[in-house]
Design a protein around this motif. Structure first.
Motif, PDB file in Angstrom:
ATOM      1  N   GLY A 182       4.983  -0.911  -0.296  1.00 23.41           N
ATOM      2  CA  GLY A 182       4.178  -0.139  -0.963  1.00 23.41           C
ATOM      3  C   GLY A 182       4.860   1.349  -0.952  1.00 23.41           C
ATOM      4  O   GLY A 182       4.810   1.916  -2.078  1.00 23.41           O
ATOM      5  N   GLY A 183       5.261   1.818   0.042  1.00 23.01           N
ATOM      6  CA  GLY A 183       5.805   3.330   0.222  1.00 23.01           C
ATOM      7  C   GLY A 183       6.887   3.269  -0.500  1.00 23.01           C
ATOM      8  O   GLY A 183       7.127   4.481  -1.139  1.00 23.01           O
ATOM      9  N   MET A 184       7.893   2.393  -0.491  1.00 19.68           N
ATOM     10  CA  MET A 184       8.985   2.506  -1.356  1.00 19.68           C
ATOM     11  C   MET A 184       8.832   2.477  -2.602  1.00 19.68           C
ATOM     12  O   MET A 184       9.342   3.228  -3.366  1.00 19.68           O
ATOM     13  N   GLY A 185       7.702   1.752  -3.224  1.00 15.99           N
ATOM     14  CA  GLY A 185       7.542   1.475  -4.497  1.00 15.99           C
ATOM     15  C   GLY A 185       7.158   2.839  -5.103  1.00 15.99           C
ATOM     16  O   GLY A 185       7.445   3.331  -6.057  1.00 15.99           O
ATOM     17  N   THR A 186       6.143   3.578  -4.251  1.00 19.96           N
ATOM     18  CA  THR A 186       5.570   4.961  -4.493  1.00 19.96           C
ATOM     19  C   THR A 186       6.725   5.890  -4.757  1.00 19.96           C
ATOM     20  O   THR A 186       6.863   6.766  -5.739  1.00 19.96           O
ATOM     21  N   THR A 187       7.544   5.884  -3.823  1.00 20.05           N
ATOM     22  CA  THR A 187       8.745   6.824  -3.736  1.00 20.05           C
ATOM     23  C   THR A 187       9.735   6.686  -5.093  1.00 20.05           C
ATOM     24  O   THR A 187       9.962   7.552  -5.775  1.00 20.05           O
ATOM     25  N   LEU A 207       6.957   6.988   3.172  1.00 23.07           N
ATOM     26  CA  LEU A 207       6.961   5.651   3.672  1.00 23.07           C
ATOM     27  C   LEU A 207       6.155   5.420   4.937  1.00 23.07           C
ATOM     28  O   LEU A 207       5.415   4.644   5.272  1.00 23.07           O
ATOM     29  N   SER A 208       6.274   6.464   5.869  1.00 26.21           N
ATOM     30  CA  SER A 208       5.718   6.338   7.140  1.00 26.21           C
ATOM     31  C   SER A 208       4.079   6.378   6.800  1.00 26.21           C
ATOM     32  O   SER A 208       3.358   5.840   7.575  1.00 26.21           O
ATOM     33  N   ILE A 209       3.704   7.659   5.970  1.00 29.38           N
ATOM     34  CA  ILE A 209       2.374   7.766   5.881  1.00 29.38           C
ATOM     35  C   ILE A 209       1.536   6.379   5.115  1.00 29.38           C
ATOM     36  O   ILE A 209       0.507   6.169   5.466  1.00 29.38           O
ATOM     37  N   SER A 210       2.461   5.730   4.229  1.00 35.92           N
ATOM     38  CA  SER A 210       1.857   4.467   3.552  1.00 35.92           C
ATOM     39  C   SER A 210       1.619   3.323   4.734  1.00 35.92           C
ATOM     40  O   SER A 210       0.744   2.915   4.414  1.00 35.92           O
ATOM     41  N   VAL A 211       2.562   3.406   5.593  1.00 34.14           N
ATOM     42  CA  VAL A 211       2.365   2.333   6.716  1.00 34.14           C
ATOM     43  C   VAL A 211       1.069   2.708   7.547  1.00 34.14           C
ATOM     44  O   VAL A 211       0.360   1.780   7.677  1.00 34.14           O
TER      45      VAL A 211
END
Lengths: 128, 713
Positions: B358-363, B546-550
């Motif tokens: 999810g975080g990667m996708g957002t980035t 990424l870290s905030i998404s986690v």
């Protein structure tokens, strides 16, 4: 700085300079139509005893001195606006925006308040 | 000058270290790219947002050259962080950079006098110099000729004519790098009065710091001008500096002016002795640029052209960027499904799927727009149009403490604040840049669109506001939409004005800016810059996103409720509890706990609000048209169990939209601001001020509406 002060170009509101300025404006307006169509020749509408901010597009002059505090002043000098240098106003942005001037063969833009620190003198003045 | 001990000099690695120095717009970047190819590293100097570029070039004898590309500068007297760093690198007093063995000074032949001004300062440092003379082809088109041999004799340093875009002159220049010869004593002269006044200081530096005579003179000059030197200050030195200043003042010498004049006088001697008109008949190139400027900078047509160019650029970014952005997110989703097959079902799989991917996708979904925007910005800068656009927009922008160059970052923030904030790098003035960063997220970005759409379509009655005959031109939802965009813009300018007057008062912005002649773009430079900046975004901002998404994934999935329906699981999670916890704070705005959960969960990104509402109201695929309509219906039907009043009214919907216009509901923006301002201070400030602003304005709107009787339940 002594020799610069002696050219009598200092007080911006003196009677003499004000009338000189209004005369310049008249002559400039009448010349405008001829100037705009052909490539402007430098040195034609030379102004003195005024600041760079008071020039209209197409007018030019020789720098006599720079006012203001050190950092901004050093910057102007370093960009080549040193005493004796010929500057010409090419255009002014709408609503009293910045000026586009030609100095030392390149185009420089500066705001009106920055330009008002640059004073112009009669002729290519010996500065040293 | 002494080199500090912690500098890793060239002797250690056995490589030659060269610094690339020159004015902005002199062709320095093109030369750097031509010399190093893809072997370059881009980063930041620690503690400042000044780009640090380093590359490697191969020399004919098999050894390598380490090339430090210093920021473009007009002078070594530091006026900006860029110039301060360039000066420190040159003098070898930055612990993070090796002391250069020599300087490759890039000099633009069409603007020789001003370019040589910096040369005179470089020569003063005593480092060996080699001149790379660029733009000689442009000069010839103007009908002028420059005699490089004569210039070399006059300057006393090697002068190499290069046309970097075609690779001409590069081998010759590299061949001369190892034998640049001793730097000549600087030839610019000051008057005897000045010489006498600074003699004591010069002699002190000569004896105490064992500097050669001319280097001591140069150091004395720079000490007197700027108080900023490679030398550690001693009381005796301070004493000498102030006594020298007094002497100069007593002699009525304007020291700064005399020194700068003397350098320019030297530069102008160099020009007259090497430049000649090739033919009197050739059309001066300058007048071509001037003729273009008569239209481009025209007080009326200039603006027409500017807005046309902007409209085209952003239309392309929107249409070309949106598609790939969705594709990227879908692809990452596919990847997730593929990868999760190899993971046992459970927390690990979910963590990987929702959190990491999810975080990667957002980035990555920001990437198409970032690439496109930087491509166009590079193009506009490289051709010389950017400076004209800044010239046209400066008056409007300077009223609130911004810079003419703030306009493009703000405009691109309508698409997304992330590329907008990254685009502020083109603004040289620190204060104007910071204000632009602080207000950029107030522009309604595309992520707010789903929220606006859901709210207007469900709660704003589709009534005609204005029309001619049977043709309806304006409807209430349309007007509401437009009002939200304008609210963001007005808030942005008011906040800019407020920051300009309070927080960032004192530092006066300057608009001194060169208007370079129009040039054909160097495609390689444009593309390289685009790739560099996008990569920086992925590397730096991506890790934070990424870290905030986690973390957000964790908060929304724990504590686990295995058998509960989705809306129960969400409302019972830490995130759901947070939403309910903050509900009392939101009650004065007319929001209930469900909206609190929506706001808490959409802190990761604004559009998440819609899917959270979908989960709470138990609607499948709330992003689709049908899903959205049924979500809207269920939200409308929702009543407060105690009072029996409707939860959502048009007034609540408007208040919620206003909240989303003004609040910083986007961790990606926070991450980028942290990166661009090099610290947590400004992103945290921005988060706090925007949330406070959103709360206050929403409060006013809600209560004003209630008082006017608009809040019919």
């Amino acid at each position: 700085m002594k020799n610069i002060d002696s050219d009598g170009a200092v007080p911006p509101q003196s009677e003499a300079s004000r009338s000189r300025r209004s005369r310049m404006r008249l002559s400039q307006r009448s010349l405008d139509s001829t100037v705009s169509s052909s490539p402007p020749t430098p040195g034609t509408l030379t102004r003195s005893g005024v600041s760079l901010a008071e020039l209209k597009p197409g007018e030019c002059g020789y720098i006599s001195r720079l006012l203001g505090q050190s950092s901004a002043r050093i910057r102007l000098l370093e960009m080549g606006l040193t005493p004796g240098v010929h500057v010409k106003v090419l255009r002014i942005a709408a609503f009293g925006g910045p000026l586009d001037i030609e100095v030392r063969g390149y185009n420089l833009s500066l705001r009106r308040d920055e330009a008002s620190a640059v004073w112009l003198s009669h002729e290519d003045l010996e500065s040293v | 000058m002494q080199a500090p001990a912690n500098v890793t000099g060239s002797s250690e690695t056995g490589e030659l270290v060269a610094a690339l120095v020159g004015n902005p717009n002199c062709g320095k970047t093109t030369l750097f790219n031509a010399l190093t190819g893809m072997r370059q590293r881009v980063g930041n100097y620690p503690g400042v947002t000044v780009e640090r570029k380093e590359g490697r070039a191969s020399l004919a004898d098999g050894t390598h050259l380490r090339l430090l590309d210093l920021p473009g500068l007009y002078s070594l007297t530091p006026h900006s962080p860029d110039e301060a760093i360039a000066r420190e690198v040159l003098l070898g007093i930055r612990p993070d950079s090796p002391r250069p063995d020599l300087v490759i000074n890039v000099v633009d032949a069409t603007n020789l006098e001003r370019n040589l001004y910096v040369t005179s300062q470089i020569l003063d440092t005593g480092i060996p110099v080699i001149i790379a003379l660029t733009m000689t082809d442009m000069l010839e088109k103007r009908g002028e000729k420059l005699d490089a041999v004569a210039l070399e004799q006059q300057l006393g340093v090697p002068v190499c004519v290069v046309v970097a875009s075609r690779g001409e002159g590069l081998p010759e220049m590299l061949g001369r790098l190892k034998t640049p010869g001793d730097p000549p004593a600087p030839a610019w002269q000051v008057t005897d009065a000045v010489k006498q006044a600074i003699f004591d200081l010069q002699r002190y530096l000569q004896q105490r710091h064992e500097l050669p005579e001319r280097a001591a003179f140069a150091e004395a000059v720079s000490l007197l001008i700027q108080d900023n030197s490679a030398l550690t200050s001693t009381p005796q030195l301070e004493e000498l500096i102030s006594s020298t200043r007094e002497k100069l003042a007593a002699a009525d010498v304007d020291f700064v002016t005399r020194v700068i004049e003397a350098r320019y006088a030297w530069a102008s001697r160099m020009v007259t002795s090497s430049k000649s008109r090739a033919s009197a008949t050739a059309l001066p190139e300058a007048s071509v640029s001037e003729r273009v400027d008569r239209i481009v900078m025209h007080p009326f047509w200039g603006y027409v052209l500017f807005f046309t160019v902007m409209a085209l650029v952003f239309q392309v970014i929107f249409t070309l960027g949106q598609g790939p952005a969705n594709t990227v997110q879908n692809e990452v989703g596919e990847l997730g499904r593929l990868a999760t097959r190899f993971l046992p079902p459970g927390d690990l799989r979910q963590l990987f799927d929702a959190g990491v991917l999810g975080g990667m996708g957002t980035t990555l979904s920001f990437l198409p727009q970032i690439l496109l925007l930087f491509f166009f910005i590079g193009l506009l800068e490289d051709t010389g149009y950017m400076a004209r656009a800044a010239f046209l927009m400066d008056r409007l922008m300077s009223r609130v403490g911004l810079h003419g160059k703030s306009f493009i970052p703000l405009l691109s923030s309508f698409a997304c604040a992330i590329p907008g904030i990254m685009a502020t790098r083109t603004i040289g003035d620190r204060k104007a840049r910071l204000i632009t960063i602080l207000i950029a997220p107030l522009m309604s970005c595309s992520a707010r669109l789903p929220v606006y759409l859901l709210m207007t379509s469900a709660f704003i009655p589709n009534r005609r506001v204005f029309g001619i005959g049977s043709v309806t031109l304006l409807t209430l939802p349309g007007v509401t939409f437009t009002a939200m965009y304008f609210l963001g813009m007005i808030a942005a300018f008011l906040m800019a004005w407020a920051f300009h007057r309070t927080l960032l008062k004192g530092v006066s912005p300057s608009f001194l800016m060169e208007l370079p002649p129009y040039r054909l773009p160097a495609w390689k430079t444009v593309v390289m810059q685009m790739l560099e900046r996008s990569w920086l975004f992925i590397r730096r901002a991506g890790t934070v996103i990424l870290s905030i998404s986690v973390v957000i994934w964790f908060l929304s999935s724990y504590p686990k409720m295995p058998n509960a329906p989705p809306q129960k699981a969400l409302t019972g999670s830490y995130l759901g509890r947070t939403g309910q916890f903050i509900a009392p704070v939101l009650r004065p705005l007319g929001f209930n706990w469900k909206m609190g959960v929506g706001i808490a969960s959409s802190f990761i990104a604004r559009e998440v609000f819609v899917s959270t509402m979908g989960t709470i109201y138990n609607v499948d695929s709330p992003d689709s048209r049908v899903g959205q309509a049924s979500l809207g219906r269920r939200m409308k039907e929702d009543v407060n169990p105690r009072t029996g009043e409707r939860v959502f009214t048009p007034l609540v919907a408007v208040t919620l939209m206003v909240y989303y216009v003004l609040a910083m509901q986007c961790i990606s923006t926070v991450a980028v601001v942290r990166r661009e301002t090099n610290g947590w201070k400004w992103p945290i400030f921005q988060l706090v001020y925007m949330t406070a602003l959103a709360w206050i304005v929403s409060f006013i709107i809600y209560h004003a509406g209630m008082a006017l009787g608009w809040g019919v339940r």
